[in-house]
Design an enzyme around this catalytic site. Structure first.
Site, PDB file in Angstrom:
ATOM      1  N   GLU A 275       5.251  -2.761  12.177  1.00 40.96           N
ATOM      2  CA  GLU A 275       4.217  -1.745  11.993  1.00 40.96           C
ATOM      3  C   GLU A 275       3.047  -2.426  11.311  1.00 40.96           C
ATOM      4  O   GLU A 275       3.185  -2.919  10.186  1.00 40.96           O
ATOM      5  CB  GLU A 275       4.724  -0.587  11.119  1.00 40.96           C
ATOM      6  CG  GLU A 275       5.768   0.278  11.782  1.00 40.96           C
ATOM      7  CD  GLU A 275       5.295   0.929  13.072  1.00 40.96           C
ATOM      8  OE1 GLU A 275       4.072   1.046  13.283  1.00 40.96           O
ATOM      9  OE2 GLU A 275       6.157   1.279  13.888  1.00 40.96           O
TER      10      GLU A 275
ATOM     11  N   CYS B 228      -2.819   2.382   6.338  1.00 42.50           N
ATOM     12  CA  CYS B 228      -2.850   1.932   7.736  1.00 42.50           C
ATOM     13  C   CYS B 228      -3.426   3.018   8.633  1.00 42.50           C
ATOM     14  O   CYS B 228      -3.967   2.728   9.690  1.00 42.50           O
ATOM     15  CB  CYS B 228      -1.452   1.543   8.180  1.00 42.50           C
ATOM     16  SG  CYS B 228      -0.253   2.799   7.776  1.00 42.50           S
TER      17      CYS B 228
ATOM     18  N   SER C 164       0.350  -6.859   7.648  1.00 43.87           N
ATOM     19  CA  SER C 164      -0.842  -7.214   8.417  1.00 43.87           C
ATOM     20  C   SER C 164      -0.479  -7.771   9.791  1.00 43.87           C
ATOM     21  O   SER C 164       0.643  -8.244  10.025  1.00 43.87           O
ATOM     22  CB  SER C 164      -1.665  -8.240   7.640  1.00 43.87           C
ATOM     23  OG  SER C 164      -0.914  -9.417   7.519  1.00 43.87           O
ATOM     24  N   ASN C 165      -1.471  -7.734  10.648  1.00 45.99           N
ATOM     25  CA  ASN C 165      -1.288  -8.188  12.011  1.00 45.99           C
ATOM     26  C   ASN C 165      -0.919  -9.673  12.099  1.00 45.99           C
ATOM     27  O   ASN C 165      -0.026 -10.061  12.849  1.00 45.99           O
ATOM     28  CB  ASN C 165      -2.595  -7.914  12.754  1.00 45.99           C
ATOM     29  CG  ASN C 165      -2.341  -7.667  14.201  1.00 45.99           C
ATOM     30  OD1 ASN C 165      -2.268  -8.623  14.946  1.00 45.99           O
ATOM     31  ND2 ASN C 165      -2.159  -6.422  14.596  1.00 45.99           N
TER      32      ASN C 165
ATOM     33  N   ASN D  43       0.801  -1.232   0.000  1.00 47.19           N
ATOM     34  CA  ASN D  43       0.000   0.000   0.000  1.00 47.19           C
ATOM     35  C   ASN D  43       0.831   1.279   0.000  1.00 47.19           C
ATOM     36  O   ASN D  43       0.345   2.322  -0.420  1.00 47.19           O
ATOM     37  CB  ASN D  43      -1.045  -0.014   1.127  1.00 47.19           C
ATOM     38  CG  ASN D  43      -0.431   0.104   2.481  1.00 47.19           C
ATOM     39  OD1 ASN D  43       0.713  -0.264   2.691  1.00 47.19           O
ATOM     40  ND2 ASN D  43      -1.185   0.621   3.439  1.00 47.19           N
TER      41      ASN D  43
ATOM     42  N   GLY E 161       2.625 -10.218  10.951  1.00 47.43           N
ATOM     43  CA  GLY E 161       3.528  -9.611  11.940  1.00 47.43           C
ATOM     44  C   GLY E 161       3.677 -10.464  13.187  1.00 47.43           C
ATOM     45  O   GLY E 161       4.784 -10.641  13.711  1.00 47.43           O
TER      46      GLY E 161
ATOM     47  N   GLU F  63     -10.103  -4.242  11.111  1.00 54.21           N
ATOM     48  CA  GLU F  63      -9.578  -3.468   9.977  1.00 54.21           C
ATOM     49  C   GLU F  63     -10.192  -3.984   8.679  1.00 54.21           C
ATOM     50  O   GLU F  63     -10.067  -5.164   8.361  1.00 54.21           O
ATOM     51  CB  GLU F  63      -8.050  -3.590   9.927  1.00 54.21           C
ATOM     52  CG  GLU F  63      -7.438  -2.660   8.906  1.00 54.21           C
ATOM     53  CD  GLU F  63      -5.919  -2.795   8.812  1.00 54.21           C
ATOM     54  OE1 GLU F  63      -5.415  -3.927   8.709  1.00 54.21           O
ATOM     55  OE2 GLU F  63      -5.237  -1.752   8.838  1.00 54.21           O
TER      56      GLU F  63
HETATM   57  P1  NAP Z   1       0.863  -8.711   4.507  1.00 52.45           P
HETATM   58  O1  NAP Z   1       0.029  -9.687   3.776  1.00 52.45           O
HETATM   59  O2  NAP Z   1       1.203  -9.004   5.915  1.00 52.45           O
HETATM   60  O3  NAP Z   1       2.176  -8.517   3.620  1.00 52.45           O
HETATM   61  C1  NAP Z   1       3.186  -7.614   3.968  1.00 52.45           C
HETATM   62  C2  NAP Z   1       4.518  -8.159   3.491  1.00 52.45           C
HETATM   63  O4  NAP Z   1       4.819  -9.351   4.223  1.00 52.45           O
HETATM   64  C3  NAP Z   1       4.521  -8.548   2.017  1.00 52.45           C
HETATM   65  O5  NAP Z   1       5.781  -8.250   1.461  1.00 52.45           O
HETATM   66  C4  NAP Z   1       4.288 -10.047   2.090  1.00 52.45           C
HETATM   67  O6  NAP Z   1       4.743 -10.775   0.972  1.00 52.45           O
HETATM   68  C5  NAP Z   1       5.119 -10.400   3.315  1.00 52.45           C
HETATM   69  N1  NAP Z   1       4.788 -11.690   3.901  1.00 52.45           N
HETATM   70  C6  NAP Z   1       3.652 -12.417   3.756  1.00 52.45           C
HETATM   71  N2  NAP Z   1       3.759 -13.586   4.430  1.00 52.45           N
HETATM   72  C7  NAP Z   1       4.965 -13.602   5.016  1.00 52.45           C
HETATM   73  C8  NAP Z   1       5.656 -14.538   5.843  1.00 52.45           C
HETATM   74  N3  NAP Z   1       5.103 -15.697   6.213  1.00 52.45           N
HETATM   75  N4  NAP Z   1       6.896 -14.222   6.267  1.00 52.45           N
HETATM   76  C9  NAP Z   1       7.468 -13.054   5.935  1.00 52.45           C
HETATM   77  N5  NAP Z   1       6.868 -12.139   5.131  1.00 52.45           N
HETATM   78  C10 NAP Z   1       5.626 -12.396   4.686  1.00 52.45           C
HETATM   79  O7  NAP Z   1       0.174  -7.272   4.523  1.00 52.45           O
HETATM   80  P2  NAP Z   1      -0.505  -6.513   3.304  1.00 52.45           P
HETATM   81  O8  NAP Z   1      -1.883  -7.029   3.146  1.00 52.45           O
HETATM   82  O9  NAP Z   1       0.402  -6.513   2.139  1.00 52.45           O
HETATM   83  O10 NAP Z   1      -0.527  -5.013   3.849  1.00 52.45           O
HETATM   84  C11 NAP Z   1      -1.640  -4.429   4.426  1.00 52.45           C
HETATM   85  C12 NAP Z   1      -1.453  -4.353   5.918  1.00 52.45           C
HETATM   86  O11 NAP Z   1      -0.329  -3.548   6.220  1.00 52.45           O
HETATM   87  C13 NAP Z   1      -2.630  -3.684   6.606  1.00 52.45           C
HETATM   88  O12 NAP Z   1      -2.960  -4.373   7.772  1.00 52.45           O
HETATM   89  C14 NAP Z   1      -2.084  -2.300   6.953  1.00 52.45           C
HETATM   90  O13 NAP Z   1      -2.734  -1.685   8.025  1.00 52.45           O
HETATM   91  C15 NAP Z   1      -0.657  -2.618   7.218  1.00 52.45           C
HETATM   92  N6  NAP Z   1       0.171  -1.411   7.114  1.00 52.45           N
HETATM   93  C16 NAP Z   1       0.692  -0.864   8.254  1.00 52.45           C
HETATM   94  C17 NAP Z   1       1.447   0.292   8.212  1.00 52.45           C
HETATM   95  C18 NAP Z   1       2.025   0.872   9.470  1.00 52.45           C
HETATM   96  O14 NAP Z   1       3.035   1.553   9.379  1.00 52.45           O
HETATM   97  N7  NAP Z   1       1.463   0.627  10.629  1.00 52.45           N
HETATM   98  C19 NAP Z   1       1.704   0.891   6.986  1.00 52.45           C
HETATM   99  C20 NAP Z   1       1.160   0.322   5.835  1.00 52.45           C
HETATM  100  C21 NAP Z   1       0.407  -0.837   5.918  1.00 52.45           C
HETATM  101  P3  NAP Z   1       3.834 -10.988  -0.340  1.00 52.45           P
HETATM  102  O15 NAP Z   1       4.273  -9.966  -1.266  1.00 52.45           O
HETATM  103  O16 NAP Z   1       4.125 -12.347  -0.813  1.00 52.45           O
HETATM  104  O17 NAP Z   1       2.410 -10.823   0.079  1.00 52.45           O
END
Ligand code: NAP
Length: 498
Positions: A253, A287, A232-233, A155, A236, A387
């Site tokens: 984060e 986020c 994502s949570n 994002n 994380g 969320e």
């Molecule tokens: P996500 O599915 O957790 O993916 C984030 C990153 O983690 C991607 O590069 C993903 O790879 C990788 N990933 C997935 N599975 C993994 C694993 N088992 N081990 C290590 N890495 C792994 O999150 P998203 O859906 O892309 O992002 C949206 C979320 O991010 C929302 O919850 C949003 O609130 C949060 N966010 C938080 C902030 C903040 O600063 N607080 C800022 C922006 C977004 P892939 O490319 O293969 O999916």
């Protein structure tokens, strides 16, 4: 609206200053059109080993280069990003969908971060401090941790990467970066810029691939000493527990359930603008997006009328068109999740005031969802707790500031909050009591500045911060240094003369 074209059809990993081909790949889809933009490599876990080996070697030399000289490279990166701002913004809109104006803003955040962290090359301050003993000197300094791993979401595919990699680099580390598979073009462009700027080989390595393969290999690699993750949570939490077992430093984060509070003395026109921008910008996929409006009951109806009127002007479509205000949702599963929550909200008894449906006819090939307003939502409903990550807002009515703060704080997340009021007493009470890492007064919940710490409390993070000087704490270890020039053995706590 002539879209740019990438000069390659398939991206390559950037490891040790070389562009390496990977056999497996998958299509990167423009969410506004459903068309393929490029192929992204799906690397095997072994690519992480190759990158870490190179990074480990390169980091030893990089750490010995004086920080102001390391910073020179970041200045050059910043200037190249500035020169290419429009190109970067257009590709960002194509791979992520956010409207071009917001894409330019995101790229600008990265440029700002380059110059800000380059400035840190002449600071990276430690402390000098008195000692307990005569003829002794004490100080602290930051040391790089070595090889760091950064894992970023789709994002904010360039800003978040700069929040993490630039402080790491200026502090003398080498970086392995796994970008989100949905949005790899920003990583490709930034790696090209780093190469042109003269960043030594092996200091920034980009390994494309699935999180479950590349991300997981990074998390479990013993020579990667820090993982900085945004996403994502669920992901994380899994990363934190794997890192915990290895005693590996991890900065997380994650999600948010951010609220705008509107008090009965607020400027309702300003509040409306703030809510519209922070709820529906980036189609609610930030986020920090506002997904709850906590409004004083006396002004609820007046605010709802204003919001409904303002929502009429939100044009939806391909974000490359400058007149468009709302771009697409990232992909089908993002869309499905939003649709699921619309049904949950209806079942819970919330009142759907506007939107609530996918756009299928006019926008057949992209993933579009209408800006949506639920009202008469109670604070414990799932749509007010979980969320959704889409353009969906829940209006919750309250009777006092105290109740508003309680509702704001009554979620598992703690990223951003905002209050609209003209009462200085309420401003100060709110900034004290709102349990979030970011608090806005008379503005929406979004829009961080890079020299302030970014992050949240509770389920949003684990106590670390991105950006600001605080980001340096993630990528450095504090070293305490004592120099005894007394010529004799002085034993702290024992040889102190009283
Ligand atoms: P996500 O599915 O957790 O993916 C984030 C990153 O983690 C991607 O590069 C993903 O790879 C990788 N990933 C997935 N599975 C993994 C694993 N088992 N081990 C290590 N890495 C792994 O999150 P998203 O859906 O892309 O992002 C949206 C979320 O991010 C929302 O919850 C949003 O609130 C949060 N966010 C938080 C902030 C903040 O600063 N607080 C800022 C922006 C977004 P892939 O490319 O293969 O999916």
């Amino acid at each position: 609206m002539a879209a740019l074209r990438l000069e390659v059809q398939k991206l390559k990993n950037y490891i040790n200053g070389k562009w390496l081909d990977v056999k497996e790949s998958q299509a990167v889809i423009n969410p506004a059109t459903g068309m393929e933009i490029v192929q992204v490599p799906l690397s095997a876990a072994g690519a992480v080993n190759t990158a870490v080996k190179a990074a480990k070697k390169a980091q030893k030399e990089w750490a010995l280069i004086p920080a102001p000289q390391r910073a020179e490279v970041l200045y050059r990166i910043g200037y190249l990003m500035k020169e290419r701002k429009e190109r970067l913004a257009q590709f960002l809109t194509m791979e992520n969908g956010k409207v071009i104006e917001e894409a330019r803003g995101e790229v600008q955040e990265g440029i700002d971060m380059a110059f800000y962290m380059a400035g840190e090359g002449r600071r990276l301050f430690g402390q000098t401090t008195p000692t307990e003993l005569k003829d002794k000197f004490a100080m602290t300094q930051r040391s790089p941790v070595g090889v760091v791993g950064i894992i970023t979401p789709w994002n904010f595919p360039i800003a978040i990467a700069t929040w993490k990699s630039f402080p790491a680099i200026v502090a003398g580390n080498a970086v392995i970066w796994k970008p989100a598979t949905e949005t790899p073009i920003m990583a490709y462009e930034l790696a090209k810029i780093a190469e042109e700027a003269g960043l030594p080989d092996g200091i920034l390595n980009v390994v494309f691939g699935a999180g479950s393969v590349i991300g997981d290999a990074m998390v479990h690699h013993e020579d990667i000493r820090v993982i900085s993750f945004t996403g994502s949570n669920d992901t994380g939490r899994n990363i934190a527990s794997a890192c915990g077992k290895q005693l590996k430093k991890v900065s997380l984060e994650m999600g948010g359930k951010n609220a705008v509070i509107v008090m009965d003395d607020a400027d309702l026109d300003l509040a409306t603008e703030g809510i519209i921008w922070s709820a529906f910008g980036t189609s609610g996929q930030r986020c920090t997006a506002c997904s709850r409006v906590i409004v004083h009951e006396k002004v609820k109806q007046a605010l709802e009328e204003r919001l409904l009127a303002a929502m009429q002007h939100l044009s939806i479509g391909n974000g490359l068109d400058e007149s468009i205000k709302i771009g697409p949702i990232i992909n089908q599963s993002g869309l499905d999740k939003i649709k699921k929550y619309i049904e949950i909200g209806k079942d819970e008894g919330a009142n759907l005031l506007a939107g609530g449906y996918e756009l299928t006819k006019e926008h057949q090939k992209g993933y579009y969802f209408t800006p949506t307003l639920f009202t008469d939502v109670s604070a414990d409903m799932r749509i007010a707790q979980e969320e959704i990550f889409g353009p969906v807002v829940s209006i919750i009515s309250v009777k006092s500031l105290e109740e508003a703060v309680e509702v704001n704080n009554g979620v598992t997340y703690g990223l951003s909050s905002s209050i609209f009021t003209n009462d200085v007493g309420r401003v100060f009470k709110a900034q004290r009591d709102l349990d979030t890492g970011i608090v806005y007064v008379n503005a929406g919940t979004t829009g961080a500045e890079i020299h302030l710490p970014f992050g949240g409390t509770k389920g949003t993070g684990n106590g670390h911060r991105d950006s600001g000087v605080q980001a340096l704490d993630v990528f450095t270890e504090w070293k305490a240094i004592y120099v005894d020039y007394s010529g004799k053995l002085q034993r702290a706590q024992i040889d102190v003369e009283s």
